[in-house]
Design an enzyme around this catalytic site. Structure first.
Site, short mmCIF file in Angstrom:
data_model
loop_
_atom_site.label_atom_id
_atom_site.label_comp_id
_atom_site.label_asym_id
_atom_site.label_seq_id
_atom_site.Cartn_x
_atom_site.Cartn_y
_atom_site.Cartn_z
CG LEU A 38 -2.05 -1.15 1.36
CD1 LEU A 38 -3.19 -0.99 2.82
CD2 LEU A 38 -2.71 -1.08 -0.05
CB CYS A 39 4.46 1.53 -0.26
SG CYS A 39 5.34 2.85 1.04
CG HIS A 40 0.80 6.38 -3.16
ND1 HIS A 40 0.07 6.11 -1.50
CD2 HIS A 40 0.19 6.30 -4.07
CE1 HIS A 40 -0.58 6.22 -1.49
NE2 HIS A 40 -1.19 6.08 -2.30
CG MET A 60 5.90 3.89 5.85
SD MET A 60 6.23 3.39 6.83
CE MET A 60 6.84 1.49 6.79
CD GLU A 61 8.32 6.42 0.90
OE1 GLU A 61 7.97 5.71 -0.61
OE2 GLU A 61 8.56 6.73 1.71
CG ASP A 114 24.70 -10.35 4.65
OD1 ASP A 114 24.62 -11.26 4.52
OD2 ASP A 114 25.54 -9.73 2.45
#
Length: 160
Positions: free
Chosen positions: A75-77, A113-114, A128
């Protein structure tokens, strides 16, 4: 309490319609840390990690992740990002790496969110690259520091 914008009247998840929103300048900053053994931090600082340049690779991974957030978070644009900056700073007091991200856009929706995705993936990349030396590393404190622009205006997190 504000309503959840991604839920419709029945409670089903939907992508928010931003077609009527005017593009505005928006920014977001986020942070997180990866805590490790002092010996692991020394490996990173001295460039002795077997996989190569840990901090440079983590920085690039964070930038790439910000650009692909819409593919990772439902749902993130998809957004045409104007700027992504990721900084990875050794912090002997942790001991570990403090990672920050700043994202900017001229668009109809925010970039929180980014910024959070950039920090998360940069932390995972550090893990990692040096997990062979220290499997006990901890990723901690990923949070939004600041966001500006849009209808809700300025948000600044309380100091940690």
């Amino acid at each position: 309490m504000p309503s959840l914008t991604h839920l419709d009247a029945t409670g089903a998840a939907n992508m928010v319609d931003v077609s009527d929103k005017a593009p505005t300048a928006r920014t977001a900053r986020a942070e997180g840390t990866i805590v490790m053994l002092p010996e692991t931090l020394r490996l990173i600082r001295e460039g002795d990690a077997k996989k190569g340049d840990v901090l440079g690779t983590a920085r690039l991974a964070g930038i790439m992740a910000a650009k692909r957030t819409h593919e990772l978070i439902p749902l993130c644009h998809p957004l045409l990002l104007a700027k992504v900056r990721v900084d990875c700073e050794p912090d002997p007091a942790l001991p570990g790496i403090r990672i920050t991200a700043e994202v900017k856009v001229q668009g109809p929706t925010g970039v929180e969110m980014e910024a959070l995705t950039a920090v998360s993936v940069a932390c995972l990349t550090v893990y990692d690259m040096v997990k062979a030396a220290d499997r006990g590393m901890r990723i901690e404190g990923i949070r939004l520091l600041q966001k500006s622009g849009g209808r809700s205006g300025l948000y600044e997190a309380e100091p940690a």
